[in-house]
Design a protein around this motif. Structure first.
Motif, PDB file in Angstrom:
ATOM      1  N   PRO A  35     -18.708 -51.667-112.066  1.00  9.92           N
ATOM      2  CA  PRO A  35     -17.731 -52.445-111.410  1.00  9.92           C
ATOM      3  C   PRO A  35     -17.500 -53.675-112.117  1.00  9.92           C
ATOM      4  CG  PRO A  35     -19.237 -51.473-109.839  1.00  9.92           C
ATOM      5  CD  PRO A  35     -20.035 -51.318-111.187  1.00  9.92           C
ATOM      6  N   THR A  36     -18.542 -54.591-112.586  1.00  2.00           N
ATOM      7  CA  THR A  36     -18.190 -55.736-113.353  1.00  2.00           C
ATOM      8  C   THR A  36     -17.577 -55.492-114.636  1.00  2.00           C
ATOM      9  OG1 THR A  36     -20.376 -56.440-112.320  1.00  2.00           O
ATOM     10  CG2 THR A  36     -19.370 -57.847-114.004  1.00  2.00           C
ATOM     11  N   GLN A  37     -17.716 -54.517-115.362  1.00  2.00           N
ATOM     12  CA  GLN A  37     -17.222 -54.442-116.612  1.00  2.00           C
ATOM     13  C   GLN A  37     -15.658 -53.888-116.434  1.00  2.00           C
ATOM     14  OE1 GLN A  37     -19.866 -51.185-118.178  1.00  2.00           O
ATOM     15  NE2 GLN A  37     -20.866 -52.812-119.606  1.00  2.00           N
ATOM     16  N   PHE A  38     -15.687 -52.931-115.243  1.00  4.43           N
ATOM     17  CA  PHE A  38     -14.174 -52.868-114.912  1.00  4.43           C
ATOM     18  C   PHE A  38     -13.257 -53.975-114.502  1.00  4.43           C
ATOM     19  CE2 PHE A  38     -11.021 -51.557-111.537  1.00  4.43           C
ATOM     20  CZ  PHE A  38     -10.306 -50.491-112.203  1.00  4.43           C
ATOM     21  N   ASN A  39     -14.043 -54.893-113.785  1.00  3.95           N
ATOM     22  CA  ASN A  39     -13.498 -56.307-113.536  1.00  3.95           C
ATOM     23  C   ASN A  39     -13.157 -56.796-114.732  1.00  3.95           C
ATOM     24  OD1 ASN A  39     -13.474 -55.742-110.867  1.00  3.95           O
ATOM     25  ND2 ASN A  39     -15.148 -57.050-110.595  1.00  3.95           N
ATOM     26  N   ILE A  40     -13.755 -56.556-115.989  1.00  6.17           N
ATOM     27  CA  ILE A  40     -13.619 -57.540-117.051  1.00  6.17           C
ATOM     28  C   ILE A  40     -12.258 -56.802-117.911  1.00  6.17           C
ATOM     29  CG2 ILE A  40     -14.397 -57.649-119.532  1.00  6.17           C
ATOM     30  CD1 ILE A  40     -17.381 -58.315-118.340  1.00  6.17           C
ATOM     31  N   LEU A  41     -12.136 -55.399-117.777  1.00 10.06           N
ATOM     32  CA  LEU A  41     -11.246 -54.776-118.333  1.00 10.06           C
ATOM     33  C   LEU A  41     -10.091 -55.180-117.541  1.00 10.06           C
ATOM     34  CD1 LEU A  41     -12.358 -51.157-119.315  1.00 10.06           C
ATOM     35  CD2 LEU A  41     -12.131 -52.996-120.551  1.00 10.06           C
ATOM     36  N   TRP A  42      -9.847 -55.238-116.274  1.00 10.29           N
ATOM     37  CA  TRP A  42      -8.901 -55.617-115.290  1.00 10.29           C
ATOM     38  C   TRP A  42      -8.361 -56.934-115.929  1.00 10.29           C
ATOM     39  CZ3 TRP A  42      -7.172 -59.394-112.382  1.00 10.29           C
ATOM     40  CH2 TRP A  42      -5.999 -59.284-111.560  1.00 10.29           C
TER      41      TRP A  42
END
Length: 140
Positions: A35-42
């Motif tokens: 989830p944290t990496q997804f937030n970075i991508l966002w």
């Protein structure tokens, strides 16, 4: 002594934790992203790339923690690091094509699940929740 404030804070943290576990098990499973990496991508997709310091501020993480996350994402071909145009000491983080594709797939999955989970909530209750969440966001 328990108060309404402590109950509220505990409930917010519990819901957040439950959501993150659900996301990890049902949305991000098999994607190679947390989830944290997804937030970075966002953040880097939304802003068309970000300098490391800008990303650190948006995510509110320590420099070492962000560095580790970015190293893992770079090894998995989710991000690239580019030298700044004006200042070569600046490093801009940009998403790879692979990251953009996976982000779109996960975002579609996330939206579909959200629609399913929130389908039975009454319109009035949704409006109350939005006002409440806006209030919390503005207090932070």
């Amino acid at each position: 002594m328990r108060t309404l404030d402590t109950d509220l804070i505990e409930k917010i943290l519990t819901v957040n934790d439950t959501f993150l576990k659900f996301a990890q098990n049902h949305i991000f499973e098999g994607s190679g992203l947390t989830p944290t990496q997804f937030n970075i991508l966002w953040e880097i997709i939304f802003h068309n790339g970000l300098l490391i310091n800008e990303l650190k501020e948006k995510l509110i993480v320590s420099a070492p923690a962000l560095s580790q996350l970015l190293n893992r994402m770079e090894k998995s071909w989710f991000i690239e690091r580019m030298l700044g145009r004006m200042d070569k000491r600046e490093i801009k983080i940009i998403p790879t094509q692979k990251a953009k594709q996976i982000y779109e797939e996960l975002n579609e999955k996330y939206i579909a699940i959200a629609w399913e989970k929130f389908a039975n909530i009454k319109q009035k209750d949704k409006e109350i929740m939005i006002k409440f969440l806006d209030y919390i966001e503005n207090q932070i």
